[in-house]
Design an enzyme around this catalytic site. Structure first.
Site, short mmCIF file in Angstrom:
data_model
loop_
_atom_site.label_atom_id
_atom_site.label_comp_id
_atom_site.label_asym_id
_atom_site.label_seq_id
_atom_site.Cartn_x
_atom_site.Cartn_y
_atom_site.Cartn_z
CG ASP A 1 -59.88 46.71 -62.26
OD1 ASP A 1 -59.27 45.56 -62.11
OD2 ASP A 1 -59.01 47.39 -61.49
CG HIS B 1 -62.56 46.23 -57.81
ND1 HIS B 1 -62.69 47.24 -56.74
CD2 HIS B 1 -61.46 46.38 -58.56
CE1 HIS B 1 -61.05 46.77 -56.65
NE2 HIS B 1 -60.48 46.23 -57.32
#
Length: 285
Positions: free
Chosen positions: A188, A193
């Site tokens: 991911d 993030h």
């Protein structure tokens, strides 16, 4: 509207083949915080190949391809800005124990599009099977801010409140400062993030932890605390992502035993137990 509801629902399922090996499983377990303490026999079940047990939530990253949120954005009828997308919830049903290495055929499709007024909610179902039959079924609920309001069905409520009694067990799990950077290597690569500038554009003061990382940390805590460390007892795990987690925070995980299930609520200790996972249920034998 960038989401063409009719086209998304009518599109043919997308199929593909994924493969994974022991190194992928070990990386995933490290990404959700396994290996602390490094020599603890209970942790070596997750970090040493000669003793390896696969936590079922590995299914959410198996194959290393685009996971639920990013994968859904490439399906027909969906054309939205990633900065307005959040993973709203996840359910997973495992049909049998996951092997430490394998190859499977996956099928992805949008099964529902709900109108929540200020957002659209896509439900993307992923089914995986190998030569021996079905392995897992997962549903990712994906919120797209600013895409609701077309008068569509709101969909069912995903809320399920925690029991109104004291938890049977409470544990705390520290989130490392670099945990999101490690976990993203499982596949991911959403810049939310890792990239402060992208996080700011998405409305956050700094990068946040992947919801599926919190999901995996929570499932591991339940297995280790109430299921005797036996990953094969897990039959499914459902959760709603109720809030964000910042790397460096501490998760407080409250658990309630039930008949064939454990109910769970997770909060961020440093922010007064601000909810981060809600309506969470781990089904087990």
């Amino acid at each position: 509207m960038p989401i063409d509801v009719a086209r998304a629902l009518a599109a043919a399922p997308r199929t593909g083949e994924i493969s994974w090996g022991v190194k992928d499983v070990l990386l995933y377990h490290l990404g959700i915080g396994a290996g602390r303490p490094a020599t603890d026999p209970r942790e070596l079940r997750y970090t040493l190949e000669s003793r390896l047990h696969v936590l079922p939530s590995f299914a959410t990253v198996a194959g290393g391809g685009p996971p639920g949120v990013i994968g859904a954005l490439s399906l027909p009828g969906v054309d939205v800005d990633l900065a307005r997308v959040l993973h709203g919830g996840q359910s997973l049903t495992v049909h049998r124990p996951l092997p430490a290495e394998g190859t499977a055929t996956t099928t992805d499709r949008i099964t529902a599009v709900h109108d929540r007024g200020d957002a659209a909610v896509l439900v993307m179902r992923t089914e995986a099977a190998d030569a021996d039959g079905p392995l897992w079924t997962g549903d990712a609920r994906i919120h797209v801010r600013g895409e609701g309001g077309w008068g569509g069905d709101r969909g069912p409520s995903a809320r399920r409140e925690a029991p109104a009694r004291e938890p049977d067990r409470i544990v705390e799990r520290a989130v490392r400062e670099d945990q999101a950077l490690l976990y993203r290597l499982c596949g991911d690569f959403n810049p939310l993030h890792a990239d402060p500038a992208f996080a700011a554009r998405a409305g956050f003061e700094r990068p946040i932890l992947h919801g599926l990382c919190t999901y995996g940390m929570t499932l591991k805590a339940v297995v280790d605390t109430l299921l005797g460390g036996d990953v094969n007892r897990v039959r499914g795990c459902t959760t709603r992502f109720a809030g964000i987690v910042h790397p460096g925070e501490t998760l407080r995980i409250r658990m309630w035993r039930g008949h064939g299930e454990v109910r769970v609520a997770v909060g961020a200790v440093e922010r007064g137990d601000a909810p981060v996972l809600a309506g969470t249920t781990v089904e087990h034998t």
